[in-house]
Design an enzyme around this catalytic site. Structure first.
Site, short mmCIF file in Angstrom:
data_model
loop_
_atom_site.label_atom_id
_atom_site.label_comp_id
_atom_site.label_asym_id
_atom_site.label_seq_id
_atom_site.Cartn_x
_atom_site.Cartn_y
_atom_site.Cartn_z
N LYS A 20 0.84 -0.91 0.07
CA LYS A 20 -0.07 0.10 0.62
C LYS A 20 0.53 1.15 -0.06
CE LYS A 20 -2.96 2.43 3.12
NZ LYS A 20 -3.57 3.01 2.70
N LYS A 117 -17.88 -5.53 -5.13
CA LYS A 117 -17.85 -6.43 -4.04
C LYS A 117 -17.56 -7.64 -4.69
CE LYS A 117 -18.38 -3.65 -0.73
NZ LYS A 117 -18.73 -4.01 0.00
N ILE A 441 -21.96 12.55 1.87
CA ILE A 441 -22.07 10.99 2.22
C ILE A 441 -22.07 11.39 3.72
CG2 ILE A 441 -21.85 8.53 2.37
CD1 ILE A 441 -24.06 10.03 0.34
N GLU A 494 -16.34 13.78 10.45
CA GLU A 494 -16.91 12.55 11.24
C GLU A 494 -14.71 13.09 11.58
OE1 GLU A 494 -17.92 9.39 9.01
OE2 GLU A 494 -19.64 10.44 8.68
N GLU A 615 -24.11 -6.84 0.93
CA GLU A 615 -22.67 -7.96 0.35
C GLU A 615 -22.66 -9.32 1.16
OE1 GLU A 615 -18.80 -6.62 3.20
OE2 GLU A 615 -19.19 -5.11 2.02
N HIS A 705 -13.60 7.51 -5.52
CA HIS A 705 -13.27 6.41 -5.46
C HIS A 705 -11.58 6.47 -7.05
CE1 HIS A 705 -16.05 4.60 -3.44
NE2 HIS A 705 -15.23 3.89 -2.59
#
Length: 767
Positions: A20, A117, A441, A494, A615, A705
């Site tokens: 990553k 997914k 969102i 958040e 999912e 994304h």
């Protein structure tokens, strides 16, 4: 002869998320592609050596990926849409990243492939797009290079591929009918797999594993014939290579007879999720004389220790039918963390109940050894005795208060009054929002500074009071910015949350947490699920202080942000000693308490995210309601049923196929739902239209994304697409998902374009 051991696949991100970090460094220009390749090679070598040291017989190769194995398969087959090929990168990796993330630069401007997914997991795959002019051919040396890489280390591996049937069923083939794929395409794909096997014959591979998880789904007309057509061609040309057909996430009882007669050298069966049906099929139809059954007894999707007695019973049941039985992971270990080593935050007495990928290698080897042991040897086995001790007795005491509260629930607790239509009228009056209200969102970018401040708090380098002041400053700034660009319903960002599930788990009774148990969600995005250890309840309010503070800083409507019970469970490691239904009820009651406290604090809009509802829908349609929806949907209603009619309840859902459960989503009785929809070409709109969907909805108008910034015109066009299928009074305008993982550099211009597009459409509608 000792029982063979086989691993279907191994995690690729690295013990400390090395992959990553190096890839994200490359995207930011901090390191070059050579550094990425060097790190990748180090990780592959480490993982192969780990499996070799554990004594695994069939060690996978080609399970490594820079982003996604379906995307790798598309590139292997030269399924590269022209819009990406035209970017003319000088290496395959940049083409792959453009397909996965989109690209916006001097070479062009393209959106990413759709993302979905992977069956019932939280892993996401890129959906291959087969253009009518696609030239299917072998287009990559990756599988052969990695096989040779391992061989140079003295390790013989079993190359692993997504099988052709699963690839074709999951790919978008615009020119194909629903019932029958183009025969030219089928033959071309089969020919590439034949060529792959021929090359592995030359390289001396003993086994090749072809993953066909799509076999565990319900079959459409033509599916079995398609599978037979593909594999008749492939198996007839396999040469000396043994071919293992690997299935997982369910059973193949409805096609086992066909599969058994095709001549596979090995058939991998999931004996966790498809246990009874798979065993019955083997008992009924037997096993071809030259075929080995790979018993998937080590669960690749959970972190609890394997029950050896259960696994041995499954192996014994197969041995009643055939002597040719190997033991295997039930699926790739991609879906579990790397190792329990270093998890010092969990008491040793508790940690012994868990097995991550490295520990599952040892479990696999121990089960194989015990499968070969005599009854006397089993009785004397310290390993078997130690394992059995984990399952004898009570692991954690029950909370009688939780059981009592669940026992008192009545039907009325699952129904909100008054009916939705009446509530919507009351809410429009109470909230005073314009047509096509705009919102986000929930989360906003978590910068390095925010993550650093949280790390300081964790290490005791700043006080809780100083940290809270820092978070308040972030909230103040994000509220001001939202007001400036003209969003209608605001969020507090958040910033206090590390993760939408872990944050709630840390504030609920009944959870355990890890330091480094990361799993890949998509690309370089990793998650660290909490562990449901005992009964769940809420000790104190969790989000109320932050939401109330945020509302005090603005005259705009402020949205409270919660994670729903089904999503918390689905994105945690659930218990195995009580049902998922029971665990979800416990969570629903805890979140219900939070909803009512938010309402009491003056929060008029409350979002309860059920990002993961879809999912875990069972793969067989006949199981959808009885095994899942009949308790998952009521659990959501239980969370919000007691709020006032004027309190507006929102929910949000992530990448999924919503069309087939759209009525069940409506039955959740939320007032507003936002969908991740832009990468799915807004196909959910047809389902919303056809189902006469009552819930107000915000299908995402741009893909968060991807780092590219959508233009105002692009978003405006999306809004008109939505209005073609939906009542304008029921439409909300929002991005696809939370903005936590994006940067401020693309977030704010994108939102400015979103607001401008919504205002432009409103102005035209007013004329």
């Amino acid at each position: 002869m000792s029982t063979l051991t086989s691993v279907s696949g191994f995690p690729r991100i690295g013990q400390n998320r090395e992959l990553k970090k190096i890839i994200e460094g490359y995207w930011k220009g901090a390191n070059d592609l050579a550094a990425v390749k060097a790190t990748a090679a180090e990780l592959r070598a480490k993982h192969w050596k780990l499996q070799q040291a554990a004594g695994i017989d069939l060690i996978p190769s080609n399970d490594f990926s820079y982003y996604d194995q379906m995307l790798d398969t598309a590139i292997l087959l030269n399924v590269i849409p022209q819009r990406y090929a035209r970017l003319s990168f000088d290496n395959q990796e940049d083409t792959l990243f453009a397909m996965a993330r989109g690209y916006q630069g001097d070479k062009g401007d393209v959106t990413a492939l759709p993302m979905k997914k992977w069956f019932t997991t939280n892993y996401h795959y890129l959906v291959p797009e087969v253009e009518s002019a696609a030239e299917i051919k072998l287009n990559s040396t990756k599988p052969f290079d990695e096989f040779n890489e391992a061989k140079a280390l003295g390790i013989d591996t079993k190359p692993v591929f997504i099988g052709p049937y699963t690839f074709l069923k999951l790919a978008r083939t615009p020119e194909a009918t629903e019932l029958e794929l183009d025969k030219g395409l089928v033959n071309a794909v089969a020919a590439v797999y034949v060529e792959v096997l021929a090359k592995f014959n030359e390289l001396g591979a003993a086994w090749v594993q072809l993953d066909e998880p799509y076999l565990v789904l319900d079959k459409e007309p033509g599916d079995v014939e398609l599978f037979k057509t593909l594999y008749t061609k492939i198996l007839s040309a396999k040469g000396n290579v043994k071919v293992l057909l690997n299935t997982y996430f369910g059973h193949i009882a409805d096609v086992y007879e066909t599969v058994n007669l095709l001549g596979f050298d090995g058939i991998g069966l999931d004996l966790n999720e498809g246990r009874e049906e798979n065993l019955e099929a083997v008992a009924k139809y037997g096993v071809a004389s030259n075929t080995t059954i790979f018993a998937g007894v080590i669960n690749g999707r959970n972190i609890w220790r394997n029950n050896y007695a259960t696994s041995l019973g499954l192996v014994d049941a197969l041995k009643q039918v055939t002597a040719n039985v190997a033991v295997s992971t039930a699926s790739s270990l991609l879906h579990v963390p790397f190792s329990t080593e270093g998890e010092t935050g969990i008491p040793a007495e508790d940690l012994k109940h868990f097995a991550f990928a490295v520990q599952k290698l040892d479990e696999l080897k121990e089960v194989a050894a015990l499968a070969d042991a005599t009854e006397d040897e089993k009785k004397a086995s310290a390993a078997l005795a130690a394992n059995q001790a984990l399952f004898d007795g009570t692991r954690v005491a029950a909370d009688p208060a939780v059981a009592e509260r669940i026992g008192k629930l009545s039907d009325a607790d699952y129904v909100r009054q008054p009916a939705r239509e009446e509530r919507q009228a009351l809410q429009r009056e109470a909230l005073g929002l314009p047509l096509l209200p705009t919102t986000t969102i929930g989360s906003f970018p978590q910068t390095k500074e925010i993550r650093a401040e949280r790390a300081k708090l964790r290490k005791g380098e700043v006080t809780k009071e100083a940290y809270d002041e820092f978070i308040k400053a972030q909230i103040d700034a994000v509220i001001k910015k939202q007001e400036e660009i003209g969003l209608d319903v605001l969020v507090h960002g958040e910033f206090e949350r590390n993760d939408m599930v872990e944050y709630f788990g840390q504030n609920l009774n009944g959870f355990l947490f890890t330091k480094n148990a990361w799993v890949q969600s998509y690309g370089t995005r990793c998650v660290k699920p909490p562990i449901v250890w005992g009964d769940v309840s809420r000790a104190n309010p969790i989000t109320v202080e932050w939401s109330a503070y945020a509302q005090s800083k603005t005259d705009h409507v402020m949205k409270g942000m919660l994670t729903g019970p089904v999503t918390i469970l689905n994105w945690s490691w659930p218990r195995e000693d009580i049902t998922h239904e029971e665990q979800t009820k416990q969570l629903a009651l805890a979140i219900r308490d939070e909803v009512l406290d938010l309402e009491a604090a003056g929060i008029k809009v409350i979002q309860i995210d059920e990002a993961a509802l879809r999912e875990k829908l069972p793969l067989r349609k006949s199981d959808w309601h009885v095994k899942y929806l009949d308790w998952a949907v009521p659990a959501f209603r239980l969370v919000h049923s007691a709020v006032k009619p004027t309190t507006q309840i929102h929910t949000h859902m992530c990448y999924s196929e919503f069309n087939d459960i759209i009525r069940d989503i409506d039955a959740m009785d939320a007032d507003v739902i936002s969908f991740e929809a832009s990468r799915g070409d807004l196909v959910v709109l047809d389902a919303i239209h056809d189902a006469h969907f009552e819930t107000e909805a915000g299908p995402g108008v741009y893909d968060i994304h991807s780092p590219r910034i959508p233009s105002e015109k692009e978003i405006e066009d999306r809004i008109y697409e939505i209005l073609d299928k939906m009542d304008v009074k029921k439409v909300w305008i929002n991005p696809d998902c939370g903005l936590k993982t994006r940067g401020n550099a693309e977030t704010w211009p994108s939102l400015e374009n979103l607001v401008a597009a919504a205002k432009a459409v409103r102005a035209k509608l007013d004329k």
